[in-house]
Design an enzyme around this catalytic site. Structure first.
Site, PDB file in Angstrom:
ATOM      1  CD  GLU A   1      -2.096   2.355  -3.502  1.00 30.15           C
ATOM      2  OE1 GLU A   1      -3.252   2.699  -3.814  1.00 30.15           O
ATOM      3  OE2 GLU A   1      -1.727   2.234  -2.312  1.00 30.15           O
TER       4      GLU A   1
ATOM      5  CG  ASP B   1      -1.832   1.136   1.329  1.00 34.31           C
ATOM      6  OD1 ASP B   1      -2.719   1.241   0.469  1.00 34.31           O
ATOM      7  OD2 ASP B   1      -1.685   1.957   2.261  1.00 34.31           O
TER       8      ASP B   1
END
Length: 751
Positions: free
Chosen positions: A472, A435
């Site tokens: 990401e 993330d």
């Protein structure tokens, strides 16, 4: 160092055994220094040398009756050794490994803190006086910086503790200079960053007046998990992956799952629904965070979000422990660990890989305005977090969540690597999606690094070498690295440009045809560098944050009022189109258009070069009613609706499933090299026409017709089920095919 803490509760060892142990012990006995609330002892609090029969121990006693917590009192007790019922022998211990480990006949506790002036081990012991009455005592032992410290690691070995089920934590004190970056508070018992299991509440979203204080715990009694004689890791080639992003709890939490209430929303409940994944055709699940998090964190103080429950889990408390409240029937941390392994084993036996969405960019400990101190912040804030030296050492916030983990500090980097290795070795995880991974590319002061040490170490680590690693490639500080993420030819990326360009073309934006062609051919403009492959681009149109696929074709605007932030949260640039009506409607023409558009998106995703990823629920058209930031809703907004799946099984679901299987059955759609000019023929002569919204191509030169092959229609999104997709193809003759507006066709040449 050996010391003794005693209580008057049910003995762990008998008085006689305790006396015998004292007589036979070869280590030097000594006493434990008392610590008082708010005034942790300084270095040298534990005294070595001459034996003493009396030991002052700080013991906090809590009495619970019939499940209701009683009032806690703190006592300073002087106990005679001869009357001891619990004997705990303390010795100096060792610095490694960090966390809790078995050493000889005892347990070793080790924790890092560079700037602490004192560290106190807190051990929580629970005994039962009667069937309805439970006694909990916290025994605290102050570590000596001469005997219990090696470098920046504080450590102690304890004999006499049970080898499972004991709860523990630390009080840490140190400099109080806020402007110097310190946030020490010895009033708080802190969670060990290396705790492999975490104990807190047992039931998801249920407070029940039970404190949410997280404690570390351990289990050295259980036998190793039985993975099975014939068990094998799937080890799927990256070219073959079809990723299904999903939430463990939301998958089965709804009553429509048909599961017993005790297993809904749990790891075990997940196992029951694996046949759905097989029927859909996906072969990898990307699980929203399953590291321990506090779903009730929004309720800590009155605020506009205090009505919500954190169901997504992007607020990590600990990087080693599985989410306790995903255990069935409130089973606790040991059950959570065992049942997660059962889930992974079941998925692997079904040929499905498990990728974890991991959050190493920030923790649950919030910002400096409303801190939530549970671990890192109180242990060594200056090491674990990025600070702004020009603003009173306030926490830097590149995560959008109030703090930013100091990922490329050597100590923090090693913690992250140890965490990843733990999940691979202990839980057999197949890969990780990181993330806001651009945070991991920042230096100690937050500035971007060209060659981030952590990113390189993950790419080169031998334990992680078999794992898929997906970034990401952006953060909330503006570091957008799509196509430029440091990769060492190992890292894949969420392709955010694919998402935006495909959305814009299919909704009808002008001038997007060229970008559509580029994205569907594998985004060579982004990834054809060094030894990178098309599969290093993870193609997606929908992810957990943002609109669902149904909402993408049903809403022009986000509708996030239920989140309590007056619609300020969530992305405003969704590239969505409501097909003529905002939100729910009974207009059959609008509904038919929305259905075509959803199928169009899915066709584009499944025939694009690269790794496709879809979101849980899109296979039946799940709606969040226009909420594009639904992290705080433990309701049907996020929960899989099994009744809707059944209603749409032979229409929408069938199309999505057959399209996935079509991709899997055609290797040309999942190549391991980028397309060249000789690999694709474009039936297009209007590239410069910005108003042109038609694109046609083949993956090979069209063979002569009719002598050798003929065209068969596999897909026409304008047709009703089951004619919208016919895997074996429907032959047709003639030189043309009429394509309806806002529709797609897919033709296959066969002998």
């Amino acid at each position: 160092m050996d010391s003794v803490a005693s209580t008057n509760r049910s003995p762990l060892r008998s008085t006689a055994a305790a006396a015998a142990a004292r007589r036979s012990s070869s280590a030097l006995p000594n006493r434990v220094a008392a610590s008082r609330p708010g005034a942790a002892p300084g270095c040298g609090g534990a005294q070595f040398g001459k034996a003493s029969r009396l030991g002052p121990v700080r013991i906090t006693t809590a009495r619970a009756q019939s499940g209701n917590a009683g009032r806690s009192v703190t006592e300073e007790r002087q106990r005679a050794m001869a009357d001891a019922e619990i004997l705990l022998n303390y010795s100096s211990g060792k610095a490694f490994p960090l966390g809790v480990s078995q050493v000889g006949s005892g347990l070793n506790f080790a924790i890092f803190s560079q700037h602490a002036s004192s560290v106190t081990l807190c051990i929580k012991l629970t005994t039962r006086e009667t069937q309805d009455e439970e006694i909990t005592e916290i025994v605290e032992f102050a570590l000596d910086c001469q005997k219990n410290k090696t470098g920046d690691i504080w450590h102690v070995s304890v004999e006499g503790l049970p080898t499972s089920g004991v709860l523990y934590g630390y009080r840490v004190n140190g400099p109080q200079g806020w402007g110097d970056g310190h946030r020490f508070d010895s009033n708080i018992i802190l969670l060990d960053p290396y705790a492999k299991l975490v104990s807190g509440r047992n039931y998801f979203g249920v407070d029940n007046d039970k404190p949410s204080q997280p404690f570390g715990t351990y289990d050295f009694d259980s036998s190793p998990f039985d993975w099975g004689v014939d068990y094998q890791l799937p080890n799927l080639p990256e070219t073959d992956l079809v990723i299904y992003e999903m939430n463990v709890r939301a998958f089965t939490a709804d009553e429509s799952s048909g599961l017993d209430q005790a297993v809904r929303g749990s790891y075990l409940g997940f196992i029951d629904k694996i046949p759905h994944l097989l029927e859909l055709g996906v072969n990898a699940v990307e699980l929203l965070p399953v590291f321990e998090f506090d779903e009730l964190e929004f309720k800590r103080y009155p605020n506009p979000r205090d009505h919500m429950v954190n169901t997504w889990g992007y607020s990590t408390i600990n990087f080693f422990a599985p989410m306790t409240r995903y255990a069935s029937a409130g089973g606790g941390p040991l059950a959570a660990s065992r049942e997660l392994k059962q889930m992974v084993k079941a998925l692997h036996n079904a040929g499905i890989e498990v990728i974890l969405d991991v959050v190493y960019n920030h923790t649950n400990e919030a910002d400096d305005a409303n801190p939530y101190v549970t671990s890192f912040r109180g242990i060594d804030n200056k090491v674990y977090y990025m600070l702004d030296p020009n603003n009173n050492a306030q926490l830097l916030n590149f995560s959008g969540c109030g703090n930013t983990l100091n990922c490329n500090h050597p100590v923090v980097m090693e913690l992250i690597l140890d965490s990843l290795r733990h999940w691979v070795k202990e839980y057999h995880i197949d890969g990780f999606r990181f993330d806001l991974a651009s945070v991991l590319c920042r230096g100690l002061d937050g500035s971007p690094l060209d060659a981030p040490p952590l990113i390189k170490e993950i790419a080169k680590d031998s334990v992680l070498s078999r794992c898929k690693i997906i970034a990401e490639p952006w953060d909330c500080g503006g570091l957008y690295l799509v196509g430029r993420f440091p990769n060492w030819d190992r890292w894949a990326e969420w392709n955010g440009k694919y998402r935006d360009d495909i959305r814009r073309f299919i909704k009808g934006d002008p001038g997007m045809k060229g970008m559509l062609a580029t994205r569907m051919c594998g985004s060579a403009d982004l990834y054809q560098v060094n030894k990178r492959k098309p599969h290093h681009g993870v193609n997606f149109i929908i992810a957990h944050d943002g609109f669902t696929l149904c909402d993408l074709v049903s809403y022009n605007l986000k509708h996030n009022d239920a989140n309590g932030e007056s619609g300020r949260d969530g992305c405003n640039d969704n590239f969505s189109w409501n097909c003529g009506v905002e939100g729910e409607t009974n207009d059959l023409n609008v509904l038919a258009l929305r259905s075509r558009q959803m199928k169009n998106f899915h066709v584009a995703l499944m025939i694009s070069q690269g790794t496709p990823m879809m979101l849980m629920g899109d296979e039946y058209g799940h709606t969040r009613y226009g909420n594009n930031n639904s992290y705080g809703h433990d309701t049907c907004i996020n929960n899989f609706q099994w009744g809707q799946l059944e209603e749409r099984r032979y229409g929408h679901f069938r199309f999505f499933s057959e399209m996935i299987k079509f991709r899997q059955n055609h290797p040309m759609l999942k190549r391991d090299r980028f397309l060249s000019k000789n690999d694709v023929t474009w039936h297009e002569d209007c590239w410069d026409n910005l108003e042109s919204k038609f694109l046609a191509f083949t993956d090979a030169v069209i063979p002569p017709a009719p002598h050798h092959k003929r065209w068969n229609r596999v897909v026409d999104t304008n047709l009703e089920s089951p004619n919208d997709i016919v895997p074996e193809g429907v032959p047709f003759t003639g030189s043309g095919y009429r394509i309806a507006p806002y529709s797609s066709i897919l033709l296959k040449a066969t002998p």
